[in-house]
Design an enzyme around this catalytic site. Structure first.
Site, PDB file in Angstrom:
ATOM      1  N   SER A  55       0.810  -1.218   0.000  1.00 25.65           N
ATOM      2  CA  SER A  55       0.000   0.000   0.000  1.00 25.65           C
ATOM      3  C   SER A  55       0.846   1.273   0.000  1.00 25.65           C
ATOM      4  CB  SER A  55      -0.960   0.015   1.187  1.00 25.65           C
ATOM      5  OG  SER A  55      -0.266   0.236   2.384  1.00 25.65           O
ATOM      6  N   LYS A  81       0.259   4.233   6.616  1.00 28.68           N
ATOM      7  CA  LYS A  81      -0.301   5.154   5.626  1.00 28.68           C
ATOM      8  C   LYS A  81       0.319   6.537   5.791  1.00 28.68           C
ATOM      9  CE  LYS A  81      -3.311   1.977   4.485  1.00 28.68           C
ATOM     10  NZ  LYS A  81      -3.087   1.157   3.335  1.00 28.68           N
TER      11      LYS A  81
END
Length: 196
Positions: free
Chosen positions: A55, A105
């Site tokens: 990610s 993230k």
């Protein structure tokens, strides 16, 4: 004569064993006293973590084969202080869908800011609520705030500050990557303008 020899040898070996047991007990006690210190540092100050998944590619785990994973320094000290974060910081947080797991993230927006969302978010824009963050992965196929919406800042466990392995990439983590905040955030409040 043989019995005297046997008992003296037995006494000598018993003294040696007794000394070994005392030494092992002291060493164990000393090691056990350091366990709380190490646990405190791991939970509240700093830790070394392995970054799984794609990610955050290409910033983290740029190897597409998945065999080499990045090992990073995770700074946890002051992680509950909302004002310590800047736009572009890469953070480790508890997964909003599964609190037993963690995700990595990048912070894109702060409370009060309006973000242009991506699919699968149900609306074209979202205003980040108070004490929440909008987080996204650098990879467009990341499961992030576009999937589960703004996340409470209390889910953040720490900040990824340095890559420690692989050795050819050792150094500080890039503050840029992923979506450009100037293009993604519609309304950046002056008091929350944390561009570095």
């Amino acid at each position: 004569m043989t019995s005297r020899f046997f008992f003296s040898r037995f006494a000598k070996s018993w003294r040696e064993r007794k000394n070994q047991i005392i030494y092992a007990s002291k060493a164990t006690l000393i090691a056990a006293t350091w366990v709380p210190v190490v646990a405190y540092f791991a939970n509240h100050v700093v830790w070394i973590g392995v970054i799984d998944g794609a990610s955050m590619t290409p910033t983290l785990n740029p190897e597409s084969n998945g065999l080499i994973r990045d090992i990073a320094l995770l700074w946890k000290f002051g992680s509950n202080n909302y004002n310590t974060y800047k736009r572009g910081d890469i953070v480790v947080l508890r997964n909003p869908r599964d609190p037993e797991s963690s995700v990595v993230k990048r912070i894109l927006a702060f409370e009060g800011e309006t973000v242009r969302t991506r699919f699968p978010y149900p609306e074209s824009t979202c205003t980040v609520p108070e004490r929440h963050l909008w987080i996204e992965g650098d990879n467009i196929h990341s499961i992030d705030s576009n999937t589960y919406g703004p996340v409470p800042h209390r889910l953040v466990d720490g900040k990824v500050t340095r890559i420690l392995f692989p050795f050819d990439r050792i150094g500080p983590v890039s503050a840029t990557g992923g979506r450009n905040p100037k293009a993604a955030v519609v309304d950046i409040h002056k008091e929350w303008n944390r561009l570095s």
